[in-house]
Write a protein that holds these residues in place. Structure first.
Motif, PDB file in Angstrom:
ATOM      1  N   MET A 239      66.268 -58.117 -68.816  1.00  0.00           N
ATOM      2  CA  MET A 239      66.066 -59.002 -67.663  1.00  0.00           C
ATOM      3  C   MET A 239      64.710 -58.690 -67.036  1.00  0.00           C
ATOM      4  O   MET A 239      64.357 -57.524 -66.847  1.00  0.00           O
ATOM      5  N   VAL A 240      63.942 -59.738 -66.737  1.00  0.00           N
ATOM      6  CA  VAL A 240      62.661 -59.574 -66.059  1.00  0.00           C
ATOM      7  C   VAL A 240      62.776 -60.204 -64.677  1.00  0.00           C
ATOM      8  O   VAL A 240      63.175 -61.352 -64.536  1.00  0.00           O
ATOM      9  N   VAL A 241      62.447 -59.418 -63.649  1.00  0.00           N
ATOM     10  CA  VAL A 241      62.601 -59.862 -62.268  1.00  0.00           C
ATOM     11  C   VAL A 241      61.271 -59.710 -61.542  1.00  0.00           C
ATOM     12  O   VAL A 241      60.612 -58.671 -61.646  1.00  0.00           O
ATOM     13  N   GLY A 242      60.887 -60.741 -60.800  1.00  0.00           N
ATOM     14  CA  GLY A 242      59.650 -60.682 -60.024  1.00  0.00           C
ATOM     15  C   GLY A 242      59.242 -62.073 -59.601  1.00  0.00           C
ATOM     16  O   GLY A 242      59.760 -63.070 -60.100  1.00  0.00           O
ATOM     17  N   GLN A 243      58.301 -62.145 -58.669  1.00  0.00           N
ATOM     18  CA  GLN A 243      57.877 -63.432 -58.159  1.00  0.00           C
ATOM     19  C   GLN A 243      57.094 -64.212 -59.206  1.00  0.00           C
ATOM     20  O   GLN A 243      56.632 -63.651 -60.201  1.00  0.00           O
ATOM     21  N   SER A 244      56.962 -65.491 -58.985  1.00  0.00           N
ATOM     22  CA  SER A 244      56.241 -66.353 -59.912  1.00  0.00           C
ATOM     23  C   SER A 244      54.778 -65.946 -59.999  1.00  0.00           C
ATOM     24  O   SER A 244      54.178 -65.514 -59.015  1.00  0.00           O
TER      25      SER A 244
ATOM     26  N   HIS B 218      70.930 -52.619 -55.517  1.00  0.00           N
ATOM     27  CA  HIS B 218      72.183 -53.133 -56.091  1.00  0.00           C
ATOM     28  C   HIS B 218      72.142 -53.111 -57.612  1.00  0.00           C
ATOM     29  O   HIS B 218      73.144 -52.804 -58.262  1.00  0.00           O
ATOM     30  N   LEU B 219      70.993 -53.427 -58.171  1.00  0.00           N
ATOM     31  CA  LEU B 219      70.894 -53.541 -59.622  1.00  0.00           C
ATOM     32  C   LEU B 219      70.985 -52.183 -60.324  1.00  0.00           C
ATOM     33  O   LEU B 219      71.518 -52.077 -61.438  1.00  0.00           O
ATOM     34  N   SER B 220      70.481 -51.134 -59.668  1.00  0.00           N
ATOM     35  CA  SER B 220      70.452 -49.810 -60.300  1.00  0.00           C
ATOM     36  C   SER B 220      71.841 -49.246 -60.546  1.00  0.00           C
ATOM     37  O   SER B 220      71.997 -48.296 -61.321  1.00  0.00           O
TER      38      SER B 220
ATOM     39  N   ASN C 276      70.040 -50.392 -66.278  1.00  0.00           N
ATOM     40  CA  ASN C 276      68.897 -49.492 -66.288  1.00  0.00           C
ATOM     41  C   ASN C 276      67.664 -50.219 -65.758  1.00  0.00           C
ATOM     42  O   ASN C 276      67.340 -51.311 -66.220  1.00  0.00           O
ATOM     43  N   ILE C 277      66.980 -49.605 -64.795  1.00  0.00           N
ATOM     44  CA  ILE C 277      65.786 -50.202 -64.196  1.00  0.00           C
ATOM     45  C   ILE C 277      64.539 -49.500 -64.723  1.00  0.00           C
ATOM     46  O   ILE C 277      64.468 -48.268 -64.731  1.00  0.00           O
ATOM     47  N   ILE C 278      63.570 -50.294 -65.166  1.00  0.00           N
ATOM     48  CA  ILE C 278      62.272 -49.776 -65.580  1.00  0.00           C
ATOM     49  C   ILE C 278      61.213 -50.458 -64.722  1.00  0.00           C
ATOM     50  O   ILE C 278      60.897 -51.628 -64.934  1.00  0.00           O
ATOM     51  N   PRO C 279      60.666 -49.776 -63.717  1.00  0.00           N
ATOM     52  CA  PRO C 279      59.669 -50.402 -62.840  1.00  0.00           C
ATOM     53  C   PRO C 279      58.334 -50.600 -63.562  1.00  0.00           C
ATOM     54  O   PRO C 279      57.880 -49.746 -64.321  1.00  0.00           O
ATOM     55  N   VAL C 280      57.725 -51.749 -63.307  1.00  0.00           N
ATOM     56  CA  VAL C 280      56.468 -52.111 -63.961  1.00  0.00           C
ATOM     57  C   VAL C 280      55.512 -52.683 -62.922  1.00  0.00           C
ATOM     58  O   VAL C 280      55.917 -53.470 -62.056  1.00  0.00           O
ATOM     59  N   ILE C 281      54.252 -52.288 -62.978  1.00  0.00           N
ATOM     60  CA  ILE C 281      53.193 -52.874 -62.154  1.00  0.00           C
ATOM     61  C   ILE C 281      52.496 -53.929 -63.003  1.00  0.00           C
ATOM     62  O   ILE C 281      51.873 -53.604 -64.014  1.00  0.00           O
ATOM     63  N   ALA C 282      52.617 -55.184 -62.591  1.00  0.00           N
ATOM     64  CA  ALA C 282      52.023 -56.275 -63.363  1.00  0.00           C
ATOM     65  C   ALA C 282      50.563 -56.459 -62.993  1.00  0.00           C
ATOM     66  O   ALA C 282      50.116 -56.061 -61.912  1.00  0.00           O
TER      67      ALA C 282
ATOM     68  N   GLY D  49      66.607 -44.170 -52.495  1.00  0.00           N
ATOM     69  CA  GLY D  49      67.715 -43.772 -53.361  1.00  0.00           C
ATOM     70  C   GLY D  49      67.907 -44.669 -54.563  1.00  0.00           C
ATOM     71  O   GLY D  49      69.030 -44.866 -55.028  1.00  0.00           O
ATOM     72  N   ILE D  50      66.800 -45.214 -55.096  1.00  0.00           N
ATOM     73  CA  ILE D  50      66.873 -46.109 -56.261  1.00  0.00           C
ATOM     74  C   ILE D  50      66.572 -45.299 -57.513  1.00  0.00           C
ATOM     75  O   ILE D  50      65.469 -44.754 -57.666  1.00  0.00           O
TER      76      ILE D  50
END
Length: 304
Positions: free
Chosen positions: A65-70, A149-151, A155-161, A186-187
Motif C-alpha cells: 500500500m502506498v499512502v501520501g498526498q497527490s 492506527h496503521l502500525s 508493516n510501515i516503511i517510511p519514505v521521503i519522496a 509511539g509509531i
C-alpha cells in the motif's frame, strides 16, 4: 549284525536321554548392490529444494500500500520498484488524465514473473489522501495519526519522496526529525526491534533503523543516456538525477530492502504477528466466535 529286542529297547532309551545337536541358524547374506552408508539418510536437506519447486509452480503473494498526498510520485515509485507498469494510474488511466481525488482505497492486481518465479502483486493506492488539508512545511499531523492506527495491523516503511528537492544537509536533518516524530508518537516501523531473531538480524536491522530510515528516494520511469548507458532518472536544469545511483538518492537501498533481503520476512511478520493479533482481537470481541456475516447468518438459519 542282528539286533535283538533288548538291544533295540536300550537304544531307544538312550536316544531319549541324549538330545540331538541343534543346527546353527542360517544367517541371511547381505544384499549385493546396496550402499550401506545410505541406510541412515533421511532427506531433511531436500526440504529447501521442495519449497523452491513449490514456489516455482504456485508463486507467492505480495501486497503493498502506498499512502501520501497527490503529486508525491506514489505511482511512479511503485512502477520503478518493480520495473513494470503496475500502479493503478498506469493500468487504468492515460498519462494525460488526472486521477480523481477520492476517499476510497483502490487496489489492483498484477502477476510479475522473473526467472521462472511468479509473484502475484497487489498495489493498494489512496488517491487524494488529505489533499483538502493545509499542512505546508511540517510533518503532517494526518500522516502521524494515520500511521498510529496503521502500525497496529501492517508493516510501515517510511519514505521521503522527491528527495532531489533537498540538499544533503537538509535531507539528513529531515530524516532525523522524522525518526524523532515517529518515536515521540509511539509509531513503530519495520523492522521492529522485538522481531529480530538473532544477533546477525539485529546488527543488520539496527543499521537500517539508524541510518536508512526513512528512505530518501527519487522515482522515475524514464530513461536517459548517461556516460554511454541508459539509466532511470529525472532531468533537471542541473543534470540527470540517477534513480539507482546511491550518491544521488536511496532508491536502490529501498528496493533491495523491500524485495531482495526482507520480502519474505515482511510477509511472515504480517501473517504471524499482525494478522494473528487482529484475529485474536476479533475473536475476543465476539466472545470467542468468528464475526457473524449475512452469509453465515443464512447458513445458520438453514441448518436450524
Amino acid at each position: 549284525m542282528f539286533k535283538g529286542p533288548v538291544e533295540s529297547k536300550n537304544e531307544a532309551a538312550m536316544s531319549e536321554l541324549v538330545p540331538e545337536p541343534r543346527q546353527k541358524p542360517v544367517v541371511p547374506m547381505k544384499p549385493t548392490g546396496i550402499n550401506t552408508n545410505l541406510l541412515g539418510y533421511i532427506g531433511i536437506d531436500t526440504i529447501i529444494e521442495q519449497m523452491r519447486k513449490k514456489t516455482m509452480k504456485t508463486g507467492f503473494d505480495f501486497n503493498i500500500m502506498v499512502v501520501g498526498q497527490s503529486g508525491l510520485g506514489k505511482s511512479t515509485l511503485v512502477n520503478t520498484l518493480f520495473k513494470s507498469q503496475v500502479s493503478r494510474k498506469s493500468s487504468s488511466w492515460n498519462r494525460e488524465e488526472k486521477i480523481p481525488k477520492t476517499v476510497e482505497i483502490k487496489a489492483i492486481g498484477h502477476v510479475i514473473e522473473e526467472g521462472g518465479v511468479k509473484m502475484k502483486l497487489t498495489v493498494i493506492d489512496t488517491p487524494g489522501f488529505g489533499d483538502q488539508i493545509n499542512n505546508e512545511n511540517c510533518l503532517r499531523p494526518l500522516d502521524l495519526e494515520f500511521m498510529k492506527h496503521l502500525s497496529k495491523v501492517v508493516n510501515i516503511i517510511p519514505v521521503i519522496a522527491k528527495a532531489d528537492t533537498m540538499t544533503l544537509e537538509e535531507k539528513t536533518e529531515f530524516k532525523q526529525r522524522v525518526r524523532k516524530e515517529l518515536e515521540v508518537n509511539g509509531i513503530e516501523f519495520y523492522p521492529q526491534k522485538e522481531f529480530d531473531e538473532d544477533l546477525e538480524d539485529k546488527t543488520e536491522n539496527d543499521k537500517i533503523r539508524q541510518e536508512s530510515m526513512p528512505f530518501a528516494v527519487v522515482g522515475s520511469d524514464k530513461e536517459y543516456q548517461v556516460n554511454g548507458k541508459r539509466v532511470l532518472g529525472r532531468k533537471t536544469p542541473w543534470g540527470i538525477i540517477e534513480v539507482e545511483n546511491l550518491t544521488h538518492c536511496e532508491f536502490a537501498l529501498l528496493r533491495d530492502f523491500v524485495i531482495r533481503t526482507h520480502l519474505q520476512d515482511l510477509k511472515e511478520v504480517t501473517h504471524n504477528i499482525h494478522y494473528e493479533t487482529y484475529r485474536a482481537k476479533r475473536l475476543n470481541d465476539n466472545g470467542g466466535l468468528p464475526p457473524m456475516t449475512v452469509e453465515t447468518e443464512e447458513n445458520h438459519e438453514s441448518n436450524l
